[in-house]
Design a protein around this motif. Sequence first.
Motif, mmCIF file in Angstrom:
data_model
loop_
_atom_site.group_PDB
_atom_site.id
_atom_site.type_symbol
_atom_site.label_atom_id
_atom_site.label_comp_id
_atom_site.label_asym_id
_atom_site.label_seq_id
_atom_site.Cartn_x
_atom_site.Cartn_y
_atom_site.Cartn_z
ATOM 1 N N UNK A 58 0.791 -1.223 0.000
ATOM 2 C CA UNK A 58 0.000 0.000 0.000
ATOM 3 C C UNK A 58 0.825 1.276 0.000
ATOM 4 N N UNK A 59 2.128 1.185 0.211
ATOM 5 C CA UNK A 59 2.928 2.391 0.360
ATOM 6 C C UNK A 59 2.828 3.350 -0.836
ATOM 7 N N UNK A 60 2.812 2.847 -2.080
ATOM 8 C CA UNK A 60 2.670 3.793 -3.198
ATOM 9 C C UNK A 60 1.371 4.599 -3.128
ATOM 10 N N UNK A 61 0.302 3.976 -2.627
ATOM 11 C CA UNK A 61 -0.969 4.698 -2.515
ATOM 12 C C UNK A 61 -0.894 5.788 -1.457
ATOM 13 N N UNK A 62 -0.228 5.492 -0.346
ATOM 14 C CA UNK A 62 -0.079 6.507 0.691
ATOM 15 C C UNK A 62 0.824 7.650 0.226
ATOM 16 N N UNK A 63 1.794 7.349 -0.609
ATOM 17 C CA UNK A 63 2.649 8.400 -1.146
ATOM 18 C C UNK A 63 1.834 9.384 -1.976
ATOM 19 N N UNK A 64 0.879 8.867 -2.731
ATOM 20 C CA UNK A 64 0.000 9.733 -3.520
ATOM 21 C C UNK A 64 -0.828 10.624 -2.596
ATOM 22 N N UNK A 65 -1.437 10.023 -1.575
ATOM 23 C CA UNK A 65 -2.282 10.802 -0.663
ATOM 24 C C UNK A 65 -1.474 11.881 0.047
ATOM 25 N N UNK A 66 -0.370 11.480 0.682
ATOM 26 C CA UNK A 66 0.398 12.448 1.459
ATOM 27 C C UNK A 66 1.117 13.452 0.567
ATOM 28 N N UNK A 67 1.394 13.069 -0.666
ATOM 29 C CA UNK A 67 1.964 14.032 -1.604
ATOM 30 C C UNK A 67 1.009 15.190 -1.824
ATOM 31 N N UNK A 68 -0.261 14.873 -1.993
ATOM 32 C CA UNK A 68 -1.284 15.908 -2.176
ATOM 33 C C UNK A 68 -1.412 16.779 -0.926
ATOM 34 N N UNK A 69 -1.455 16.144 0.235
ATOM 35 C CA UNK A 69 -1.583 16.890 1.488
ATOM 36 C C UNK A 69 -0.374 17.789 1.727
ATOM 37 N N UNK A 70 0.812 17.241 1.514
ATOM 38 C CA UNK A 70 2.035 18.006 1.777
ATOM 39 C C UNK A 70 2.185 19.180 0.818
ATOM 40 N N UNK A 71 1.805 18.999 -0.414
ATOM 41 C CA UNK A 71 1.886 20.114 -1.368
ATOM 42 C C UNK A 71 0.918 21.224 -0.996
ATOM 43 N N UNK A 72 -0.211 20.849 -0.415
ATOM 44 C CA UNK A 72 -1.198 21.855 -0.011
ATOM 45 C C UNK A 72 -0.748 22.632 1.216
ATOM 46 N N UNK A 73 -0.253 21.919 2.237
ATOM 47 C CA UNK A 73 0.045 22.565 3.508
ATOM 48 C C UNK A 73 1.517 22.929 3.700
ATOM 49 N N UNK A 74 2.393 22.257 2.976
ATOM 50 C CA UNK A 74 3.826 22.544 3.120
ATOM 51 C C UNK A 74 4.504 22.629 1.745
#
Length: 218
Positions: free
Chosen positions: A20-36
């Motif tokens: 599942x790690x590639x899927x979490x990378x997609x999710x957190x990539x979106x979150x991190x680009x938004x907030x950081x």
Amino acid sequence: MKQRTLKAALFDLDGVVFDTEPQYTVFWGSICRQYHPEHPGLEHEIKGQTLTQIYDRWFSGDLEGERASVTERLDAYEQQMTYDFIAGFEALIAELRGKGVKTAVVTSSNQPKMESVYRYQPVFKQLFDAILTSEDFERSKPDPDCYLKAAQRLGVQTDECIVFEDSFNGLRSGRSAQMAVVGLATTNPVEAIAPLSDIQITDYLAVDFDMLESLLQK
């Protein structure tokens, strides 16, 4: 020296049971680009950290109020994720259980996430003697609390257990519990996890009971 017997195999979940790690990378990539946006690649730095650890480090101060929104988005994302076993996992579990080895999942995931897992993989619960989640622990990895509780739940000694982990915090947790540790190079490269694990693998296709029990004799 006393010959030790393998009595329990303790598995982390993401990157260890499921790919599942590639899927979490997609999710957190979106979150991190938004907030950081000032910190490109942050999604790779936080791999293997618990949600609490991520929030404490990256969503405090002015961003603390955003935690509820991120959690809601994460819960929704996990409900539509795929949970496919890492190659060879089911065969290894069958062999271990056939040898009388007890099996457990020891994960920082919460119960809502696990409900999504159970829906996607109806056979999941049948593969394990125990499933321990974040609700069962007082202290998060890298503290050994979770693995010590798992051994206690299964009625085995720490030197009769093998831990399967992929993240640095998880590997340190297994080490601190004084258990043999198998490192999965699904999240971090082999050379990075080697100092924290007894052997390193990318999947379970070449792993069997004899190989694992031999780790206990080292």
